[in-house]
Design an enzyme around this catalytic site. Structure first.
Site, PDB file in Angstrom:
ATOM      1  N   ASP A   1       0.842  -1.195   0.000  1.00  0.00           N
ATOM      2  CA  ASP A   1       0.000   0.000   0.000  1.00  0.00           C
ATOM      3  C   ASP A   1       0.881   1.250   0.000  1.00  0.00           C
ATOM      4  O   ASP A   1       1.982   1.248   0.557  1.00  0.00           O
ATOM      5  CB  ASP A   1      -0.886   0.036   1.245  1.00  0.00           C
ATOM      6  CG  ASP A   1      -1.971  -1.016   1.237  1.00  0.00           C
ATOM      7  OD1 ASP A   1      -2.243  -1.596   0.181  1.00  0.00           O
ATOM      8  OD2 ASP A   1      -2.551  -1.258   2.320  1.00  0.00           O
ATOM      9  N   GLN A   2       0.385   2.323  -0.595  1.00  0.00           N
ATOM     10  CA  GLN A   2       1.136   3.576  -0.639  1.00  0.00           C
ATOM     11  C   GLN A   2       1.568   4.012   0.758  1.00  0.00           C
ATOM     12  O   GLN A   2       2.688   4.491   0.953  1.00  0.00           O
ATOM     13  CB  GLN A   2       0.294   4.671  -1.284  1.00  0.00           C
ATOM     14  CG  GLN A   2       1.012   6.015  -1.400  1.00  0.00           C
ATOM     15  CD  GLN A   2       0.180   7.059  -2.131  1.00  0.00           C
ATOM     16  OE1 GLN A   2      -0.992   6.832  -2.443  1.00  0.00           O
ATOM     17  NE2 GLN A   2       0.771   8.205  -2.407  1.00  0.00           N
TER      18      GLN A   2
END
Length: 212
Positions: free
Chosen positions: A55-56
């Site tokens: 995930d970012q």
């Protein structure tokens, strides 16, 4: 620009990189989301290919392949659970330490994408996909009222660790999407990878401690 501090391992077949929190793993939709770890890696290694994502908001260890054959081999290793991953997280509250011999507990709750509220996922006992996470208390977190956990995802669903910890009653600190206590970043880091090198058979073990 690729930061030298992100390089954990390099050989002719694969790369291991330490992704910073806030940087996309792969490009998103739109010109404003073109910057990502994959693009920065290809500026140095033009043959670098994506194998998996973080995930970012999550930091930590990420594998890239350096040929289509290696990309397939590593993808198969992930799909067949021959890659062991461990994360560390800071969570709200104090989960009960487990009485099991090894101190590990397991969250076994099926997950599904919450389509009306994307990109969120949710527990759905009726139609969710099987999802399992092992967890263990490591000790108190740096901030009052928080605990440091070790996490081992046994499946790879979207936002699995974040949703499972929310379901446990202890959301990750900095996880605004799932109601975690506010912080400068999501306190979730992919700290350890173990796998067999697909080309050489060598046992590989990589560790990069979190900054939080």
């Amino acid at each position: 620009m690729f930061d030298d501090a992100w390089l954990v391992h390099e050989d002719t077949h694969l790369l291991v990189l330490d992704k910073p929190a806030g940087l996309l793993s792969v490009p998103g939709r739109g010109a404003d989301k073109a910057d990502c770890l994959a693009a920065r890696a290809r500026s140095r290694w033009p043959d670098a290919l994506v194998v998996h994502r973080l995930d970012q908001a999550t930091s930590g260890l990420l594998l890239m392949a350096r040929s289509p054959a290696m990309q397939r081999a590593l993808g198969d290793a992930f799909a067949n659970r021959r890659v062991a991953k461990r994360y560390e997280a800071l969570v709200a509250g104090t989960p009960d330490a487990l009485a099991s011999d090894d101190g590990w507990g397991e969250i076994d709750l099926p997950l599904i994408v919450d389509w009306p509220n994307r990109p969120r996922s949710k527990v759905d006992l009726a139609v969710g996909k099987p999802s399992r996470t092992r967890w263990r208390v490591l000790g108190p977190g740096a901030a009052p009222g928080t605990t440091r956990l070790a996490l081992e995802p046994l499946t790879g669903r979207s936002h699995q660790l974040r949703v499972h910890l929310l379901a446990l009653g202890h959301p990750i600190v900095g996880d605004a999407l799932y109601g975690g206590p506010p912080a400068a970043r999501l306190m979730l880091h992919a700290c350890e990878l173990r796998l067999e090198h697909p080309a050489t058979g060598q046992a590989l073990h990589f560790v990069r401690a979190p900054e939080f």
